[in-house]
Design an enzyme around this catalytic site. Structure first.
Site, short mmCIF file in Angstrom:
data_model
loop_
_atom_site.label_atom_id
_atom_site.label_comp_id
_atom_site.label_asym_id
_atom_site.label_seq_id
_atom_site.Cartn_x
_atom_site.Cartn_y
_atom_site.Cartn_z
N CYS A 140 4.77 5.64 -11.96
CA CYS A 140 5.70 4.50 -12.25
C CYS A 140 4.80 3.20 -13.38
CB CYS A 140 5.57 3.65 -10.37
SG CYS A 140 4.50 3.58 -10.10
N HIS A 219 4.87 -4.05 -9.67
CA HIS A 219 3.30 -4.10 -10.40
C HIS A 219 3.46 -4.99 -11.14
CE1 HIS A 219 2.16 -0.07 -8.25
NE2 HIS A 219 3.17 0.50 -9.51
P1 NAD Z 1 8.85 9.16 0.34
O1 NAD Z 1 7.56 9.18 1.29
O2 NAD Z 1 8.60 7.65 0.57
O3 NAD Z 1 9.78 10.47 0.57
C1 NAD Z 1 9.06 11.42 0.66
C2 NAD Z 1 9.94 12.60 0.82
O4 NAD Z 1 9.49 13.49 1.22
C3 NAD Z 1 10.73 12.02 2.64
O5 NAD Z 1 11.80 11.97 2.54
C4 NAD Z 1 9.94 13.39 3.87
O6 NAD Z 1 10.61 13.54 4.45
C5 NAD Z 1 10.10 14.10 2.66
N1 NAD Z 1 8.59 15.31 2.85
C6 NAD Z 1 7.40 15.56 3.17
N2 NAD Z 1 7.41 15.89 3.86
C7 NAD Z 1 8.22 17.03 3.42
C8 NAD Z 1 8.23 18.84 3.36
N3 NAD Z 1 6.67 19.44 3.18
N4 NAD Z 1 9.07 19.40 2.30
C9 NAD Z 1 10.23 18.42 1.80
N5 NAD Z 1 10.26 17.19 2.34
C10 NAD Z 1 9.14 16.62 2.87
O7 NAD Z 1 8.41 9.43 -1.04
P2 NAD Z 1 8.54 8.51 -2.55
O8 NAD Z 1 7.53 7.57 -2.27
O9 NAD Z 1 9.55 9.01 -2.98
O10 NAD Z 1 7.25 9.50 -3.11
C11 NAD Z 1 7.46 10.62 -4.30
C12 NAD Z 1 6.70 11.38 -5.03
O11 NAD Z 1 7.08 10.56 -6.01
C13 NAD Z 1 5.81 11.76 -5.00
O12 NAD Z 1 4.59 12.31 -5.47
C14 NAD Z 1 5.17 9.81 -5.00
O13 NAD Z 1 3.76 10.00 -5.96
C15 NAD Z 1 6.00 9.99 -6.06
N6 NAD Z 1 6.63 8.44 -6.78
C16 NAD Z 1 6.65 6.61 -5.97
C17 NAD Z 1 6.23 5.97 -6.00
C18 NAD Z 1 6.54 5.23 -5.64
O14 NAD Z 1 6.61 3.97 -6.15
N7 NAD Z 1 7.29 5.27 -4.14
C19 NAD Z 1 6.50 5.73 -7.82
C20 NAD Z 1 6.71 6.88 -8.76
C21 NAD Z 1 6.35 8.18 -7.82
#
Ligand code: NAD
Length: 335
Positions: A140, A219
């Site tokens: 992000c 942010h």
């Molecule tokens: P999150 O924790 O909200 O969601 C992750 C999901 O993956 C959950 O639904 C969880 O149940 C599932 N999960 C966990 N282990 C798993 C497995 N072994 N197999 C399949 N599914 C599984 O995370 P998020 O915030 O959505 O982040 C996901 C990615 O996006 C990360 O790489 C993060 O760095 C990136 N990201 C996050 C944000 C943010 O602000 N939240 C912003 C940009 C990028």
């Protein structure tokens, strides 16, 4: 025929990507995954998404009364591309699985550039992901920096960018992570953000520092850019007005903080109250000699979502022209 998309990890990013995919006319969601029964798993089924779960947890879902379509491996049989939105540490195993299943995959910014060798931003390097099996949409914050830095560099040639990131400490649905009453510097200098920008713009000179603050939405970046070309405040404002997915606001209109930006997104009727654009304070832009100063805000849960859509289009060779893909995505998402 629409491109068939599977979402692995239906969390903060995964559920937003699912909504955005189904808003497009050239792709559709054919499955999402959850690892354990939860309100989000229930909501996925209620939204009409076929739900796939780890083989070893199928009974857990059956006992919870949640209807499932099969195991995660079953989902690979019906997809052209996976958008992997899992949290860190599981990417290596999944990469092997995707290779074995012969499917394409996009990872998110929590993963390293080395995992895919290609990182993505729609405006800056759409064509580098053309037809590839694996790519990564940068984080992000990195997306936020590139959205304004790429057009600045193209127009005025950036000599050096110095950015301080004031980061939200946790997402709104997260009650486990802090700080809740402290300000925490990231002492590892440079922070990972500068090198991450260079995974898309390898030529850029950039230095970054960051602090975590007790807020859950957005942010803010304070940006100082030394430019190689003489310019004016008005020319920079004009450039940002013409840049896709960048939104100018004015503090004198009452948008003084991230609080009013998120209120604006809700009032605009945006899906989940999201602000997909990078928001720049117009009255905070200033050029003094050849140095540009500005403030921008990033809605961490949503700025990367349209980028994932464009990345699917590039990898699946749906649209060759980056601007056409950006316009199509924006129109469908109401940006
Ligand atoms: P999150 O924790 O909200 O969601 C992750 C999901 O993956 C959950 O639904 C969880 O149940 C599932 N999960 C966990 N282990 C798993 C497995 N072994 N197999 C399949 N599914 C599984 O995370 P998020 O915030 O959505 O982040 C996901 C990615 O996006 C990360 O790489 C993060 O760095 C990136 N990201 C996050 C944000 C943010 O602000 N939240 C912003 C940009 C990028």
């Amino acid at each position: 025929m629409k491109i068939r998309v599977g979402i692995n990890g239906y969390g903060t990013i995964g559920k937003r990507v699912a909504t955005a995919v189904n808003q497009q006319d050239d792709m559709e969601v054919v499955g999402v995954t959850k690892t354990k029964p939860s309100y989000e798993a229930n909501l996925a089924v209620e939204s009409g998404y076929p739900l796939y779960v780890p083989l070893e947890n199928i009974n857990m879902f059956k006992q919870a009364g949640i209807e499932i379509a099969g195991s995660i491996a079953d989902m690979y049989k019906s997809v052209d591309i996976i958008v992997d939105c899992t949290p860190g540490k599981v990417s290596k195993q999944y990469k092997t699985d995707y290779i074995d299943a012969g499917v394409k995959a996009i990872w998110q910014g929590g993963e390293n550039h080395n995992l895919t060798g290609v990182s993505f931003n729609a405006s800056a390097n759409y064509k580098e992901s053309w037809g590839v099996q694996f790519s990564r949409v940068v984080s992000c914050n990195t997306t936020g920096i590139i959205r304004t830095m790429y057009p600045l560099d193209k127009e005025f040639k950036v000599e050096h960018a110095y950015i301080s990131l004031i980061r939200r400490s946790a997402d709104p649905n997260d009650s486990k992570i802090g700080p809740i009453n402290a300000i925490e510097p990231v002492v590892e200098i440079p922070t990972h953000h500068g090198p991450d920008v260079q995974s898309v713009m390898p030529w850029i000179n950039i230095s970054t520092m960051a602090v975590k603050v007790p807020t859950t939405l957005m942010h803010i970046h304070t940006v100082i850019v030394k430019l190689n070309t003489e310019t004016s405040t008005d020319q920079v404002i004009k450039l940002f007005k013409e840049t896709p997915r960048v939104k100018l606001v004015k503090s004198k209109d009452g948008i003084r903080s991230t609080a009013q930006i998120m209120d604006l997104a809700r009032e605009m009727g945006r899906s989940r109250g999201d602000m997909f654009e990078i928001v720049v304070w117009e009255d905070g832009i200033k050029v003094i000699d050849n140095t540009l100063y500005y403030y921008q805000a990033v809605n961490q849960e949503s700025d990367v979502i349209p980028e994932n859509i464009d990345c699917i289009r590039s990898m699946c060779k749906l649209e060759e022209n980056p601007m056409k893909s950006i316009e199509k995505t924006n129109k469908a998402m109401g940006i």
